[in-house]
Design an enzyme around this catalytic site. Structure first.
Site, mmCIF file in Angstrom:
data_model
loop_
_atom_site.group_PDB
_atom_site.id
_atom_site.type_symbol
_atom_site.label_atom_id
_atom_site.label_comp_id
_atom_site.label_asym_id
_atom_site.label_seq_id
_atom_site.Cartn_x
_atom_site.Cartn_y
_atom_site.Cartn_z
ATOM 1 N N LYS A 232 54.233 -15.225 107.879
ATOM 2 C CA LYS A 232 55.057 -15.454 106.680
ATOM 3 C C LYS A 232 55.512 -16.917 106.623
ATOM 4 O O LYS A 232 55.458 -17.555 105.568
ATOM 5 C CB LYS A 232 56.270 -14.503 106.680
ATOM 6 C CG LYS A 232 55.878 -13.065 106.369
ATOM 7 C CD LYS A 232 56.989 -12.064 106.647
ATOM 8 C CE LYS A 232 56.450 -10.640 106.478
ATOM 9 N NZ LYS A 232 57.409 -9.596 106.825
ATOM 10 N N ASP B 44 62.498 -9.185 99.749
ATOM 11 C CA ASP B 44 61.829 -7.960 100.201
ATOM 12 C C ASP B 44 61.931 -6.847 99.150
ATOM 13 O O ASP B 44 61.170 -5.880 99.198
ATOM 14 C CB ASP B 44 62.534 -7.435 101.465
ATOM 15 C CG ASP B 44 61.741 -7.666 102.734
ATOM 16 O OD1 ASP B 44 60.507 -7.739 102.667
ATOM 17 O OD2 ASP B 44 62.376 -7.767 103.795
ATOM 18 N N GLN C 149 63.284 -9.178 109.323
ATOM 19 C CA GLN C 149 62.094 -8.413 109.707
ATOM 20 C C GLN C 149 62.483 -7.056 110.291
ATOM 21 O O GLN C 149 63.362 -6.956 111.149
ATOM 22 C CB GLN C 149 61.271 -9.227 110.722
ATOM 23 C CG GLN C 149 59.934 -8.606 111.106
ATOM 24 C CD GLN C 149 58.912 -8.579 109.983
ATOM 25 O OE1 GLN C 149 59.007 -9.321 109.007
ATOM 26 N NE2 GLN C 149 57.925 -7.702 110.103
HETATM 27 N N1 GUN Z 1 58.194 -4.999 108.658
HETATM 28 C C1 GUN Z 1 56.937 -4.660 108.275
HETATM 29 N N2 GUN Z 1 56.732 -4.994 106.971
HETATM 30 C C2 GUN Z 1 57.882 -5.559 106.539
HETATM 31 C C3 GUN Z 1 58.287 -6.118 105.293
HETATM 32 O O1 GUN Z 1 57.543 -6.141 104.306
HETATM 33 N N3 GUN Z 1 59.560 -6.612 105.248
HETATM 34 C C4 GUN Z 1 60.394 -6.569 106.319
HETATM 35 N N4 GUN Z 1 61.609 -7.071 106.168
HETATM 36 N N5 GUN Z 1 60.049 -6.058 107.486
HETATM 37 C C5 GUN Z 1 58.798 -5.556 107.592
#
Ligand code: GUN
Length: 297
Positions: free
Chosen positions: A53, A120, A97
């Protein structure tokens, strides 16, 4: 004729290029879109996702930052960090995350994030806006990415029978909410672990979206001939014939499904690349909303 592949890598690359153009326009006005990702603990899979990311955000010209906290971080410390990021005008998007270590409550943390920075799309305000059909919120990146794959592949959605397998807050529920929106107009069935006769539902699907996290549970014989199949699953299964003894697969048994479907996403290279592309799109939108071109009236 085997199904045509829906190339998520190529579609995600096109979206990233569009985001880069929007970032350049913001930078020309002195606004640098900022995405801050918070990683608590040292789960290796999460560390890989977070690294991807940050890298992707920098590649499109954003200020991408990762804040790494030890697994022992107290809930109060994490909430204090979220408060600081909420108040920081250089941070337009915040992503904590998941999963968090067991002693931290994800719902409390998600609710603490300013909905205007919740790229998100997990905050109840943004989930509510999606359900109501308000377009000034953020939509969870994976279902938003699936919709974009369908749209950019020219799949007819109006009146289509769409079947979603999985009812998670991150994928299944927002996916269903998106597909029934006026203007998209699919007829949606959501299946889950308690659904009776899953195969009967799947057989009606013009569009099948599998997001259940069970390796290869949907097989070609369950599909309607010509169905469009979107596989959100990302499962690691043991396979002695593979050099590492394991391989990645989706929720759909690809070899049998590809012979029946008209279009299908591969795993990897289908839905996966779209999630980060949509996160970048949400972040650039957050920056645009925070600093509208004509200024605030
Ligand atoms: N863990 C796995 N996929 C995601 C996501 O799209 N956002 C977040 N915050 N955590 C994740």
């Amino acid at each position: 004729m085997p199904a045509e592949l829906i190339d998520g890598k190529a579609i995600a690359a096109a979206i990233r290029a569009e985001v880069a153009v929007a970032v350049a326009a913001l930078r020309a006005r002195g606004v640098v879109p900022g995405l801050t990702v918070v990683l608590v603990g040292d789960d290796p899979a999460s560390a890989t996702y977070v690294g991807a990311k940050e890298k992707a955000s920098r590649e499109v010209g954003m200020a991408g930052t990762t804040i790494r906290l030890p697994a022992s971080t107290a809930q109060g410390e994490l909430l204090a960090l979220v408060d600081r990021l909420n108040a920081d005008p250089a941070v337009h998007g915040i992503l904590v995350q998941m999963p968090l270590p067991a002693h931290l409550d994800p719902d409390v943390v998600i609710r603490r994030i300013d909905p205007a920075k919740d790229v998100d799309g997990f905050h109840p305000v943004n989930v509510g806006k999606l359900l109501i059909g308000h377009t000034d919120g953020f939509v969870s990146c994976t279902p938003a990415g699936v919709l974009e794959l369908l749209r950019r592949s020219g799949v007819a959605l109006r009146g289509a029978e769409a079947v979603v397998i999985g009812r998670s807050n991150i994928v299944g529920k927002p996916m269903a909410a998106l597909l029934v929106q006026p203007g998209i107009d699919a007829t949606v069935t959501v299946c889950h672990s308690r659904s009776r006769d899953l195969a009967a539902h799947v057989r009606r699907a013009d569009i099948l979206i599998a997001a259940v996290g069970r390796a290869e549970m949907v097989t070609g014989d369950m599909l309607k001939p010509g169905a469009v199949v979107i596989d959100v699953g990302m499962n690691s299964v043991s396979d002695p014939s593979h050099p590492r003894g394991r391989r990645l697969c989706g929720d759909v048994h690809f070899p049998s499904a590809v012979a029946v479907a008209s279009r299908i996403t591969p795993v990897p290279g289908g839905v996966g690349p779209m999630t980060i592309a949509m996160l970048l799109g949400n972040t650039v939108r957050a920056a645009e909303w925070a600093a509208p071109a004509g200024g605030v009236a």
